[in-house]
Design a protein around this motif. Structure first.
Motif, PDB file in Angstrom:
ATOM      1  N   ASP A  60      51.433  -9.910  39.024  1.00  0.00           N
ATOM      2  CA  ASP A  60      51.975 -11.256  39.221  1.00  0.00           C
ATOM      3  C   ASP A  60      52.070 -11.944  37.863  1.00  0.00           C
ATOM      4  O   ASP A  60      51.675 -13.078  37.682  1.00  0.00           O
ATOM      5  CB  ASP A  60      51.072 -12.040  40.196  1.00  0.00           C
ATOM      6  N   ASP A 201      44.651 -22.911  38.088  1.00  0.00           N
ATOM      7  CA  ASP A 201      45.591 -22.272  39.008  1.00  0.00           C
ATOM      8  C   ASP A 201      45.138 -22.296  40.472  1.00  0.00           C
ATOM      9  O   ASP A 201      43.976 -21.995  40.767  1.00  0.00           O
ATOM     10  CB  ASP A 201      45.737 -20.801  38.569  1.00  0.00           C
ATOM     11  N   ASP A 331      57.089 -21.472  38.241  1.00  0.00           N
ATOM     12  CA  ASP A 331      57.224 -21.090  39.655  1.00  0.00           C
ATOM     13  C   ASP A 331      58.442 -21.735  40.313  1.00  0.00           C
ATOM     14  O   ASP A 331      58.753 -21.431  41.465  1.00  0.00           O
ATOM     15  CB  ASP A 331      56.001 -21.557  40.464  1.00  0.00           C
TER      16      ASP A 331
HETATM   17  O1  TEU Z   1      50.839 -20.776  42.072  1.00  0.00           O
HETATM   18  C1  TEU Z   1      50.265 -21.172  43.312  1.00  0.00           C
HETATM   19  C2  TEU Z   1      51.325 -21.168  44.339  1.00  0.00           C
HETATM   20  O2  TEU Z   1      52.105 -20.277  44.441  1.00  0.00           O
HETATM   21  C3  TEU Z   1      51.401 -22.322  45.224  1.00  0.00           C
HETATM   22  O3  TEU Z   1      52.737 -22.648  45.451  1.00  0.00           O
HETATM   23  C4  TEU Z   1      50.707 -21.975  46.506  1.00  0.00           C
HETATM   24  O4  TEU Z   1      51.514 -21.065  47.186  1.00  0.00           O
HETATM   25  C5  TEU Z   1      50.453 -23.212  47.328  1.00  0.00           C
HETATM   26  O5  TEU Z   1      49.149 -23.612  47.061  1.00  0.00           O
HETATM   27  C6  TEU Z   1      50.565 -22.989  48.820  1.00  0.00           C
HETATM   28  O6  TEU Z   1      51.057 -24.139  49.425  1.00  0.00           O
HETATM   29  C7  TEU Z   1      50.011 -20.256  41.105  1.00  0.00           C
HETATM   30  C8  TEU Z   1      50.799 -19.789  39.906  1.00  0.00           C
HETATM   31  O7  TEU Z   1      51.458 -20.892  39.328  1.00  0.00           O
HETATM   32  C9  TEU Z   1      51.725 -18.692  40.300  1.00  0.00           C
HETATM   33  O8  TEU Z   1      52.556 -18.270  39.252  1.00  0.00           O
HETATM   34  C10 TEU Z   1      50.893 -17.553  40.800  1.00  0.00           C
HETATM   35  O9  TEU Z   1      51.720 -16.547  41.323  1.00  0.00           O
HETATM   36  C11 TEU Z   1      49.907 -17.987  41.882  1.00  0.00           C
HETATM   37  O10 TEU Z   1      49.226 -19.187  41.565  1.00  0.00           O
HETATM   38  C12 TEU Z   1      48.849 -16.938  42.045  1.00  0.00           C
HETATM   39  O11 TEU Z   1      47.992 -16.950  40.948  1.00  0.00           O
END
Ligand code: TEU
Ligand code: CA
Length: 561
Positions: A60, A201, A331
């Protein structure tokens, strides 16, 4: 509200893999960043957040860490990192790293040991359950990248482990005090090195609702979004308070939480004076129109929705603390492609969107390339897509009965690759990003949209961002721009986004004409100075201004009479 060292700063997110490649392997790296520190200084930013550069299989893109204490060789060495910290310090730049502790990589030693001996010490570092093939799973939660949150524990056909994200990202068990202590130790190790803080994160996910339970399925796969579990989980703030007490607060570190779905009553404990974080991102705009069915079902965001979401966020935190304001990140789609209607993404519109966001109360976070108005990069087939989230959403769209073309349309609107294409430095091959083959293709529009060209053009998006940053740094306006209260102005006027920023001494009026036709806006006072204008002129007559399509201005008004 207490004043903090970071309040007046401007922050900048670097996605290292796509920023600058120094050795021609097609992958951006730390030496590439070191070479661009003077550029960041010239732009005027103060805090630089690096997306993960730790050792990682990059399942990821680094958000799956296999060693928190080492730099991935593709990004460089620990010596490079030390040099980056030292060079940044010389320039009065603060480096902030990504803190990814909801999960680690399945290649982390902790998980490998857990697989060797699930009943031993490291088995308790994760969420592992007994499960025989064919039996029902402990719960029907869907992972963020598709499928169940449960996968078989390698080497143990009778066991499964939990991963809210990819199966290569097993969740760390925060209920285990040993896990928490190991994490705090690691955080302090980095802070001792001279890091200024962290972007934190996916942190809301660390608290699970236990025992596991099902929620109503929200798609045909019989699974449910993790959001239902999060809404029912209590106590994340206690974990975070313990973490802050053992780490951040001891260093007066700057922290920006990636916090979704916090409980409103927890807000002061998140970002208040003695909050667990300095600040957190405002995602109210990014989640607008999000559909439980997936990307394919998500409607475009209108100006009115955007405005209402920004103002609601401002209201929510005005007595509590500061939000980090963004139009995009690694993202999200490029803000200019997402929030400006298709076909109208002009230079003026890009500046308007940037200006409206930048002048909000809070901490502006620019994402690399935003300052030159980089746009989404289209793909024609799913084979060209790297993003694991986009690949899943493509399947979701097909399963819902869309044609491959329609599914690609959804992918092109939301793919995380959009913002991950290499930075467009100049018009030379590969946009000056790399002398090799970039890991992700550059956006073909780099011959037009690139930094070198925009430096030369006083009317470029880049020079506009520099003016916004300079205004924030100007001692004559700092107080009102940083601390001034935000008050919406004529929020009911369609496609006008307008607000005051007020301090005891000054009143600024920020106006954006969020449409491609002119619009008249009444003025509540007399203009003293036009501080920022994305066009060359401003049509004024008695008590009003006539804004051109996408015109954006920051006006200083005469003292309230
Ligand atoms: O992102 C977290 C993420 O994807 C949020 O949108 C999450 O899905 C949300 O809390 C649910 O409503 C972070 C990073 O920015 C991303 O790049 C990573 O893939 C992810 O965490 C996993 O580490
Ligand atoms: Ca490289």
């Amino acid at each position: 509200m207490e004043r903090k060292w970071w309040h007046g700063k401007t922050a900048y997110q670097i996605y290292p893999k796509s920023f600058m490649d120094s050795n021609g392997d097609g992958i951006g790296d730390l030496r590439g960043i070191i070479g661009k520190l003077d550029y960041l200084k010239e732009l005027g930013v103060d805090i630089v957040w690096l997306s993960p550069i730790y050792c990682s299989p990059l399942a990821d893109q680094g958000y799956d860490i296999s060693d928190y204490y080492a730099i991935d060789p593709r990004f460089g060495t620990m010596e490079d990192m030390d040099e980056l910290l030292a060079e940044a310090k010389k320039r009065d730049l603060h480096i902030v790293m990504d803190l990814v502790v909801n999960h680690c990589s399945d290649e982390h030693i902790w998980f490998r040991k857990a697989c060797e001996d699930p009943d031993g010490k490291y088995g308790k570092y994760f969420y592992i359950e007994d499960h025989r093939p064919g039996d029902p799973l402990p719960c029907n939660w869907r992972s963020a990248f598709g499928g169940s949150v449960w996968s078989p524990l390698p080497g143990h056909p009778d066991k499964i482990y939990l991963h809210i994200f990819h199966r290569k990202q097993p969740d760390l068990n925060w209920e285990n005090p040993e896990v928490r202590q190991d994490i705090y130790k690691m955080i302090n190790w980095w802070l001792d090195k001279g890091l200024s803080g962290f972007r934190v994160d996916a942190i809301i996910n660390i608290k699970k609702r236990l025992p596991y339970e099902d929620y109503p399925a929200d798609r045909a796969d019989g699974l449910c979004s993790i959001e239902y579990m999060l809404a029912n989980a209590h106590g994340v703030i206690d974990f975070l308070d313990e973490m802050a007490e053992n780490t951040f607060r001891r260093y007066d570190a700057f922290t920006a939480g990636e916090v979704f779905h916090e409980k409103p009553e927890d807000l002061p404990r998140f970002i208040g004076d003695r909050g667990v974080f300095s600040s957190m991102f405002d995602f109210a705009e990014t989640i607008l129109n999000q559909s439980p069915l997936g990307w394919y079902d998500t409607k475009p965001v209108t100006a009115e929705q955007y405005k209402a979401a920004c103002f609601a966020s401002q209201k929510r935190v005005e007595q509590v603390g500061f939000l980090c304001n963004i139009i995009e990140n690694h993202d999200e789609p490029r803000g200019v492609s997402h929030y400006i209607p298709a076909g109208q993404c002009t230079v003026a519109a890009k500046k308007m969107l940037g200006g409206l966001n930048f002048m909000l109360r809070g901490l502006p976070f620019l994402y690399q390339g935003q300052e030159i108005g980089m746009e989404n990069r289209r793909c024609t087939s799913i084979e060209e897509v790297d993003d694991i989230s986009a690949r899943d959403e493509y399947k979701v769209a097909l399963d819902a009965g869309l044609t491959p073309e329609q599914a690609m349309e959804a992918v092109n609107r939301f793919s995380r690759d959009n913002a991950r294409s290499p930075f467009q430095w100049d018009s030379s091959p590969n946009a000056g990003f790399s002398e090799g083959t970039p890991w992700l293709p550059v956006n073909p529009n780099y011959t037009e949209i690139n930094l070198a060209a925009q430096r030369e053009d006083p009317d470029s998006v880049w020079n506009f961002y520099r003016k916004l940053i300079a205004l924030r740094n100007d001692p004559a306006y700092r107080e009102v721009v940083v601390y001034g209260a935000l008050e919406p102005y004529m929020p009911e006027q369609t496609n006008l986004m307008a607000y005051f920023r007020r301090s005891a001494e000054q009143t600024l009026l920020v106006l954006g004409n969020y449409q491609n036709t002119p619009q008249r806006a009444a003025l509540p006072g007399t203009i003293r100075t036009v501080l920022i204008n994305n066009l060359h002129t401003l049509q004024q007559d008695d008590g009003s201004v006539c804004l051109e399509p996408w015109q954006f201005v920051v006006l200083e008004l005469e003292d309230r009479s």
